[in-house]
Design a protein around this motif. Structure first.
Motif, PDB file in Angstrom:
ATOM      1  N   ILE A 169       7.957 -10.744  31.113  1.00  0.00           N
ATOM      2  CA  ILE A 169       8.201 -11.428  29.831  1.00  0.00           C
ATOM      3  C   ILE A 169       7.715 -12.871  29.862  1.00  0.00           C
ATOM      4  O   ILE A 169       8.084 -13.669  29.005  1.00  0.00           O
ATOM      5  CB  ILE A 169       9.687 -11.380  29.428  1.00  0.00           C
ATOM      6  N   THR A 170       6.877 -13.203  30.843  1.00  0.00           N
ATOM      7  CA  THR A 170       6.443 -14.600  30.968  1.00  0.00           C
ATOM      8  C   THR A 170       5.705 -15.099  29.729  1.00  0.00           C
ATOM      9  O   THR A 170       5.768 -16.286  29.403  1.00  0.00           O
ATOM     10  CB  THR A 170       5.571 -14.782  32.230  1.00  0.00           C
ATOM     11  N   ASP A 171       5.025 -14.192  28.999  1.00  0.00           N
ATOM     12  CA  ASP A 171       4.337 -14.647  27.788  1.00  0.00           C
ATOM     13  C   ASP A 171       5.323 -14.955  26.667  1.00  0.00           C
ATOM     14  O   ASP A 171       5.152 -15.932  25.940  1.00  0.00           O
ATOM     15  CB  ASP A 171       3.266 -13.648  27.338  1.00  0.00           C
ATOM     16  N   THR A 172       6.363 -14.149  26.518  1.00  0.00           N
ATOM     17  CA  THR A 172       7.375 -14.442  25.497  1.00  0.00           C
ATOM     18  C   THR A 172       8.022 -15.796  25.767  1.00  0.00           C
ATOM     19  O   THR A 172       8.190 -16.615  24.859  1.00  0.00           O
ATOM     20  CB  THR A 172       8.459 -13.348  25.478  1.00  0.00           C
ATOM     21  N   VAL A 173       8.378 -16.044  27.016  1.00  0.00           N
ATOM     22  CA  VAL A 173       9.015 -17.306  27.370  1.00  0.00           C
ATOM     23  C   VAL A 173       8.038 -18.467  27.191  1.00  0.00           C
ATOM     24  O   VAL A 173       8.434 -19.577  26.838  1.00  0.00           O
ATOM     25  CB  VAL A 173       9.545 -17.253  28.818  1.00  0.00           C
ATOM     26  N   GLY A 174       6.747 -18.205  27.369  1.00  0.00           N
ATOM     27  CA  GLY A 174       5.735 -19.241  27.168  1.00  0.00           C
ATOM     28  C   GLY A 174       5.331 -19.437  25.727  1.00  0.00           C
ATOM     29  O   GLY A 174       4.551 -20.343  25.415  1.00  0.00           O
ATOM     30  N   GLY A 175       5.819 -18.599  24.805  1.00  0.00           N
ATOM     31  CA  GLY A 175       5.538 -18.777  23.388  1.00  0.00           C
ATOM     32  C   GLY A 175       4.219 -18.197  22.931  1.00  0.00           C
ATOM     33  O   GLY A 175       3.645 -18.661  21.942  1.00  0.00           O
ATOM     34  N   TYR A 176       3.695 -17.173  23.612  1.00  0.00           N
ATOM     35  CA  TYR A 176       2.451 -16.521  23.201  1.00  0.00           C
ATOM     36  C   TYR A 176       2.585 -15.036  23.517  1.00  0.00           C
ATOM     37  O   TYR A 176       3.655 -14.573  23.959  1.00  0.00           O
ATOM     38  CB  TYR A 176       1.247 -17.124  23.947  1.00  0.00           C
ATOM     39  N   GLU A 177       1.537 -14.264  23.287  1.00  0.00           N
ATOM     40  CA  GLU A 177       1.594 -12.830  23.580  1.00  0.00           C
ATOM     41  C   GLU A 177       0.335 -12.374  24.302  1.00  0.00           C
ATOM     42  O   GLU A 177      -0.785 -12.670  23.873  1.00  0.00           O
ATOM     43  CB  GLU A 177       1.755 -12.008  22.306  1.00  0.00           C
ATOM     44  N   LEU A 178       0.529 -11.643  25.395  1.00  0.00           N
ATOM     45  CA  LEU A 178      -0.550 -10.877  26.004  1.00  0.00           C
ATOM     46  C   LEU A 178      -0.648  -9.576  25.220  1.00  0.00           C
ATOM     47  O   LEU A 178       0.314  -8.802  25.199  1.00  0.00           O
ATOM     48  CB  LEU A 178      -0.244 -10.580  27.471  1.00  0.00           C
ATOM     49  N   PRO A 179      -1.785  -9.303  24.543  1.00  0.00           N
ATOM     50  CA  PRO A 179      -1.863  -8.101  23.709  1.00  0.00           C
ATOM     51  C   PRO A 179      -1.547  -6.829  24.489  1.00  0.00           C
ATOM     52  O   PRO A 179      -1.821  -6.723  25.696  1.00  0.00           O
ATOM     53  CB  PRO A 179      -3.317  -8.113  23.225  1.00  0.00           C
ATOM     54  N   ALA A 180      -0.962  -5.859  23.788  1.00  0.00           N
ATOM     55  CA  ALA A 180      -0.483  -4.634  24.424  1.00  0.00           C
ATOM     56  C   ALA A 180      -1.592  -3.907  25.169  1.00  0.00           C
ATOM     57  O   ALA A 180      -1.371  -3.370  26.266  1.00  0.00           O
ATOM     58  CB  ALA A 180       0.156  -3.719  23.380  1.00  0.00           C
ATOM     59  N   ASP A 181      -2.807  -3.856  24.600  1.00  0.00           N
ATOM     60  CA  ASP A 181      -3.899  -3.155  25.269  1.00  0.00           C
ATOM     61  C   ASP A 181      -4.253  -3.809  26.601  1.00  0.00           C
ATOM     62  O   ASP A 181      -4.630  -3.116  27.550  1.00  0.00           O
ATOM     63  CB  ASP A 181      -5.158  -3.133  24.379  1.00  0.00           C
ATOM     64  N   LEU A 182      -4.156  -5.135  26.668  1.00  0.00           N
ATOM     65  CA  LEU A 182      -4.469  -5.821  27.912  1.00  0.00           C
ATOM     66  C   LEU A 182      -3.332  -5.667  28.923  1.00  0.00           C
ATOM     67  O   LEU A 182      -3.571  -5.511  30.124  1.00  0.00           O
ATOM     68  CB  LEU A 182      -4.751  -7.297  27.645  1.00  0.00           C
ATOM     69  N   HIS A 183      -2.097  -5.695  28.451  1.00  0.00           N
ATOM     70  CA  HIS A 183      -0.962  -5.492  29.346  1.00  0.00           C
ATOM     71  C   HIS A 183      -0.982  -4.093  29.951  1.00  0.00           C
ATOM     72  O   HIS A 183      -0.603  -3.893  31.109  1.00  0.00           O
ATOM     73  CB  HIS A 183       0.354  -5.708  28.598  1.00  0.00           C
ATOM     74  N   ALA A 184      -1.454  -3.107  29.186  1.00  0.00           N
ATOM     75  CA  ALA A 184      -1.435  -1.709  29.639  1.00  0.00           C
ATOM     76  C   ALA A 184      -2.585  -1.366  30.577  1.00  0.00           C
ATOM     77  O   ALA A 184      -2.604  -0.261  31.134  1.00  0.00           O
ATOM     78  CB  ALA A 184      -1.461  -0.780  28.428  1.00  0.00           C
ATOM     79  N   GLN A 185      -3.544  -2.256  30.757  1.00  0.00           N
ATOM     80  CA  GLN A 185      -4.662  -1.957  31.650  1.00  0.00           C
ATOM     81  C   GLN A 185      -4.167  -1.643  33.063  1.00  0.00           C
ATOM     82  O   GLN A 185      -3.282  -2.323  33.580  1.00  0.00           O
ATOM     83  CB  GLN A 185      -5.618  -3.150  31.709  1.00  0.00           C
ATOM     84  N   PRO A 186      -4.719  -0.606  33.711  1.00  0.00           N
ATOM     85  CA  PRO A 186      -4.271  -0.266  35.071  1.00  0.00           C
ATOM     86  C   PRO A 186      -4.314  -1.448  36.035  1.00  0.00           C
ATOM     87  O   PRO A 186      -3.418  -1.602  36.874  1.00  0.00           O
ATOM     88  CB  PRO A 186      -5.239   0.842  35.491  1.00  0.00           C
ATOM     89  N   ALA A 187      -5.340  -2.298  35.918  1.00  0.00           N
ATOM     90  CA  ALA A 187      -5.424  -3.453  36.823  1.00  0.00           C
ATOM     91  C   ALA A 187      -4.258  -4.417  36.599  1.00  0.00           C
ATOM     92  O   ALA A 187      -3.707  -4.978  37.554  1.00  0.00           O
ATOM     93  CB  ALA A 187      -6.752  -4.177  36.631  1.00  0.00           C
TER      94      ALA A 187
END
Length: 448
Positions: free
Chosen positions: A319-337
């Protein structure tokens, strides 16, 4: 949420704070790339950051060097990654493309804190030989304010603990923990998102699984009902009021319900769903450990590590992006890497907990499984040999985490990816800092 710019750092933090976490990215962003590409990659990783401290950044004196040979995919991003970065196409979709945004939105400015005395250096010593990165002392004003607010929430809003648990709550030092892990949080309320969730997770662990009345017997039913505070029950009108009333039945459920309500108000739907998924993973890990306790089973080392991939800290850095006030898009978060990076971060930080809590758990009633205990029994080693081998396991996980994170940043230098990876690295470092300095809870074995 807008694309993130450089992390908004509070003015009272030491200069080193603005760079910490960049150790994960810097080497690989330059490795194997042309000069122009290298300059652009370094700009993405450290734009607007101050000069590094005297020591090579993030490296404790005498610590092992991060491996130099970081794998970077040949030819840049894969076709799948290019598709994600391009975003959708067609009428009205231009604003949705990650690649087309030349200038990220400016971060919200922070109010300068009032002058105060510098924070006292942290007490406690790190585990000898444990690979880690030192961090700046967390801002004392933020630590104090987060501590004040979380205690008011615990006492007044959710009635989390009885009066005789107050010393233990204070000794947890959750304010110092969360400020160290999230130095880029743009406000105290952003820090409180992580702090409430952390306290709620620990209440469930303590009251359902561990030292404050927990038991493996019936744990599945308790966890399932508590999980509905995070992932709401959708039922008929007849039975809905009974479920809603159940959310106030005990302290863990009250804490989960309240913390999640705050989180949902400040996160996007995809961030909230991501968190629910990681909490389901956590609860599955609790159940595996409980099953072994009921059957008095000591798992093989690889089996224990599999359990710890689920029963671990992963919900916190994710949840580091929520706490930082931005969003890592879902497609990028779901990448296997990205999923591999998060898994390695969670695994490494959880072994840190095994190592620092070793003597505390040995002194507790019953048999507590942790990595040194499992290694000693399954590989027929002395307690000391097993503990030192567990340190090596942690170090291998940390090197893999840093290598994989750096390779991903090089392959996908989108601003949200670079900032998210830096945030996860910061969380990893802050987690070690808290364990090292929390002498109220932890002490080291006499193995050196």
């Amino acid at each position: 949420m807008p694309d993130p710019g450089p992390s908004p750092l509070q003015s009272s933090l030491p200069a080193a704070a603005a760079r910490f976490g960049a150790h994960v990215l810097a080497e690989a962003l330059a490795h194997g790339r042309g000069e122009a590409e290298t300059a652009g990659a370094h700009a993405a990783a450290s734009a607007a950051l101050p000069s590094p401290p005297t020591l090579p950044f993030g490296r404790a004196p005498g610590a092992e060097a991060v491996p130099a040979d970081v794998p970077v995919p040949d030819g840049g991003p894969t076709p799948a990654m290019e598709r994600i970065l391009r975003g959708p196409s067609g009428l009205g979709t231009a604003a949705l493309s990650l690649a087309r945004r030349a200038e990220p939105a400016a971060p919200q400015a922070l109010e300068a804190p009032e002058p105060h005395e510098p924070a006292e250096p942290a007490v406690g010593r790190p585990i000898p030989g444990l690979y880690h990165h030192p961090v700046p002392e967390p801002d004392p004003l933020r630590v104090e304010e987060v501590g004040r607010r979380i205690k008011a929430w615990a006492l007044d809003e959710v009635e989390l603990y009885p009066e005789d648990w107050e010393d233990q709550f204070d000794g947890f030092s959750v304010g110092r923990y969360m400020v160290a892990c999230h130095p880029d949080a743009p406000s105290i309320e952003h820090l409180m998102i992580a702090t409430r969730l952390m306290v709620a997770e620990n209440a469930v662990d303590d009251c359902y699984c561990e030292d404050h009345g927990g038991s493996p017997i019936g744990l599945g039913g308790r966890l399932l009902l508590a999980h509905t505070a995070l992932d709401h029950l959708h039922t008929t009108k007849e039975y809905h009021p009974q479920w809603e009333e159940s959310l106030h039945a005990d302290a863990p459920r009250r804490a989960y319900r309240s913390a999640m309500d705050y989180f949902v108000r400040q996160s996007t739907p995809s961030q909230a769903d991501r968190y629910r998924h990681d909490m389901a993973r956590l609860h599955m890990g609790y159940l595996a450990e409980a099953a072994w306790a009921q059957t008095d089973h000591v798992p093989e080392v690889w089996e224990y590590l599999a359990m710890r991939q689920f029963n671990n800290f992963r919900p916190c850095p994710t949840i580091t992006d929520t706490v930082g006030g931005y969003e890592l898009p879902a497609d990028l978060h779901a990448q296997p890497a990205m999923q591999r990076v998060l898994a390695l971060a969670g695994n490494a930080t959880t072994i840190v907990n095994d190592l620092y809590s070793y003597t505390k758990e040995l002194a507790s009633p019953g048999k507590h499984l942790n990595l040194p205990v499992v290694i000693a029994e399954r590989e027929d080693l002395s307690d000391r040999e097993a503990y030192l081998k567990a340190v090596e396991v942690h170090n291998d996980l940390m090197h893999d985490f840093e290598s994989e994170a750096a390779a991903l940043a090089a392959a996908c230098p989108a601003p949200s990816v670079v900032r998210f990876l830096r945030g996860v690295a910061v969380w990893v470092d802050g987690n070690h800092y808290w364990h090292q300095t929390n002498t109220y809870r932890y002490s080291l074995p006499d193995f050196w």
